[in-house]
Design a protein around this motif. Structure first.
Motif, PDB file in Angstrom:
ATOM      1  N   SER A  29       0.799  -1.194  -0.112  1.00  0.00           N
ATOM      2  CA  SER A  29       0.078   0.083   0.032  1.00  0.00           C
ATOM      3  C   SER A  29       0.907   1.412  -0.019  1.00  0.00           C
ATOM      4  N   GLU A  55      -5.995   0.068  -2.520  1.00  0.00           N
ATOM      5  CA  GLU A  55      -5.067  -0.264  -3.485  1.00  0.00           C
ATOM      6  C   GLU A  55      -4.103  -1.613  -3.274  1.00  0.00           C
ATOM      7  N   HIS A  58      -6.370  -4.616  -3.137  1.00  0.00           N
ATOM      8  CA  HIS A  58      -6.969  -4.973  -4.312  1.00  0.00           C
ATOM      9  C   HIS A  58      -8.337  -4.916  -4.092  1.00  0.00           C
ATOM     10  N   THR A  59      -8.949  -3.915  -3.472  1.00  0.00           N
ATOM     11  CA  THR A  59     -10.341  -3.666  -3.287  1.00  0.00           C
ATOM     12  C   THR A  59     -10.774  -2.187  -3.464  1.00  0.00           C
ATOM     13  N   ASP A  60     -12.212  -2.089  -3.543  1.00  0.00           N
ATOM     14  CA  ASP A  60     -12.508  -0.564  -3.463  1.00  0.00           C
ATOM     15  C   ASP A  60     -12.538   0.064  -2.169  1.00  0.00           C
ATOM     16  N   ARG A 177     -14.814  -5.343 -12.626  1.00  0.00           N
ATOM     17  CA  ARG A 177     -13.710  -4.704 -13.367  1.00  0.00           C
ATOM     18  C   ARG A 177     -13.525  -5.787 -14.271  1.00  0.00           C
ATOM     19  N   ASP A 214     -10.007   1.126 -10.576  1.00  0.00           N
ATOM     20  CA  ASP A 214      -9.074  -0.023 -10.046  1.00  0.00           C
ATOM     21  C   ASP A 214      -7.940   0.322  -9.150  1.00  0.00           C
ATOM     22  N   ASN A 215      -7.911   1.620  -8.849  1.00  0.00           N
ATOM     23  CA  ASN A 215      -6.824   2.227  -8.022  1.00  0.00           C
ATOM     24  C   ASN A 215      -5.423   2.235  -8.670  1.00  0.00           C
ATOM     25  N   ARG A 216      -5.172   2.052 -10.206  1.00  0.00           N
ATOM     26  CA  ARG A 216      -4.159   2.165 -10.811  1.00  0.00           C
ATOM     27  C   ARG A 216      -3.781   3.537 -11.454  1.00  0.00           C
TER      28      ARG A 216
END
Length: 402
Positions: A29, A55, A58-60, A177, A214-216
């Motif tokens: 993170s 992130e 790997h979630t919202d 996603r 997707d936090n990318r």
């Protein structure tokens, strides 16, 4: 057995972490081990920190806040729609079609009317309803493509690109996603086959939107800037479509830069966005895309909130005319206004703003992360207001953010 919203934020993070160590998640993170331990033990964290932890997990962030259960806490209608949308995307891409007689295949006028209706519903923010329309629309476009006369390949590819892009945007909003990535990928392929620079450019911001969700964030910034650079209009080009698509890519790059905390880059990109919007002179609506002065101003509110400039965000919102915005874009801007009010410690005003949006558009609001963030932060607001919001959103205010 406790429901997901009834756990504290720290408990949800611990459950999402599973068998991974705190050190592993902290490293993934980009936060300190102390920060992660503090959160799991019931402490407060800032919104940027929470986004980084989401992130790493790997979630919202909405899942961490209890607004949605893991693997998307959706209504039965949402799930049924997504199943059908998924079948439509994957079946048409694989060439699996229900093929009636050629006479029953839709014509261009039918498809134009269906597309117009779909985007009107999408712009209202009724994404489940839009998805119900998108699946048969995509199947109809695929049937039309099968029966289209020779010489129509470019037009058919353009229609397929639009249909897949609509499916991708809807899937992305509802958190599906993998489906979003697949649909946007198909859309990009058909836009290239159509040799249509406007559609190719539009897909830059669409792909950036999926990456952001997707936090990318760094990849989203690169994608939006690359798409803008690829089709930057010259002053001799007067077409509003390409200019609007370019402006939207610049704006999404600014949004991504603000999420990364790069204030100088975000300010420069927003300055470019406003310049493009001024050149257009009005908001342009084309194939599910909106861009213009109103859209750029609304995004400037969100950019300043992300950068921690609550006062500046409220100043922009205070002199803003929202009449050019779609309902969905206006709703999203008002969430940013509510978050800015919360950051300015205007607790009750923030919750009042949030209540206005969520009460009018509850289904839309339940798929947004910001309401849950405000509920967690606005602990000094009226308890009755917070309780009413929690009932609308299906959340339980447990731990405040710092």
């Amino acid at each position: 057995m406790s429901q997901w919203p009834e756990f504290t934020t720290g408990e949800r993070v611990k459950m999402l972490r599973g068998k991974r160590t705190q050190e592993d998640v902290a490293n993934a993170s980009g936060v300190s081990l102390h920060t992660l331990r503090k959160l799991e033990q019931g402490g407060n964290v800032s919104l940027p920190t929470l986004l980084r932890i989401a992130e790493g997990l790997h979630t919202d962030v909405s899942v961490i806040l209890g607004q949605q259960a893991p693997r998307r806490g959706m209504s039965p209608n949402d799930r049924a729609m997504l199943r059908d949308l998924s079948r439509a995307v994957h079946d048409t891409a694989a060439g699996i079609l229900f093929d009636p007689s050629e006479d029953a295949a839709p014509g261009p006028a039918d498809l134009a009317e269906a597309a117009s209706r779909l985007w009107r519903v999408y712009w209202r923010g009724a994404y489940t309803d839009a998805g119900v329309l998108a699946a048969p629309f995509l199947r109809s476009v695929a049937l039309y493509a099968k029966h289209a006369p020779a010489g129509q390949e470019a037009a058919v590819s353009a229609l397929l690109s639009d249909a897949y892009r609509a499916c991708g945007l809807i899937a992305n909003f509802l958190g599906a996603r993998d489906l979003a990535y697949a649909a946007i990928g198909h859309a990009m392929r058909y836009s290239e086959l159509a040799a249509d620079p406007v559609r190719v450019s539009m897909l830059g911001s669409a792909r950036a939107r999926v990456l952001l969700r997707d936090n990318r964030v760094e990849q989203a910034l690169h994608e939006a800037e690359a798409a803008a650079a690829r089709y930057e209009p010259t002053f001799s080009e007067q077409g509003s479509g390409l200019l609007a698509a370019y402006g939207k890519n610049i704006t999404f790059a600014a949004v991504a830069a603000s999420r990364l905390g790069d204030s100088a880059r975000a300010a420069d990109l927003m300055s470019q966005s406003h310049a493009v919007a001024a050149r257009l002179g009005r908001d342009v609506y084309s194939n599910g895309m909106q861009f213009g002065p109103a859209y750029a101003a609304a995004q400037a509110v969100g950019v300043n909130v992300a950068l921690g400039n609550a006062g500046r965000a409220l100043e922009i919102a205070g002199r803003f005319d929202p009449t050019g915005l779609t309902q969905a874009a206006h709703n999203r801007m008002m969430l940013d206004v509510a978050l800015a009010q919360c950051d300015a410690r205007q607790w009750d005003t923030s919750v009042d703003t949030l209540l206005e949006v969520c009460s009018a558009h509850p289904e839309w609001s339940r798929h947004q992360a910001i309401p849950g963030i405000i509920i967690q932060k606005a602990g000094q607001a009226s308890t009755s207001r917070l309780r009413k919001l929690s009932q609308i959103l299906g959340t339980s205010p447990t731990v405040r953010l710092a």
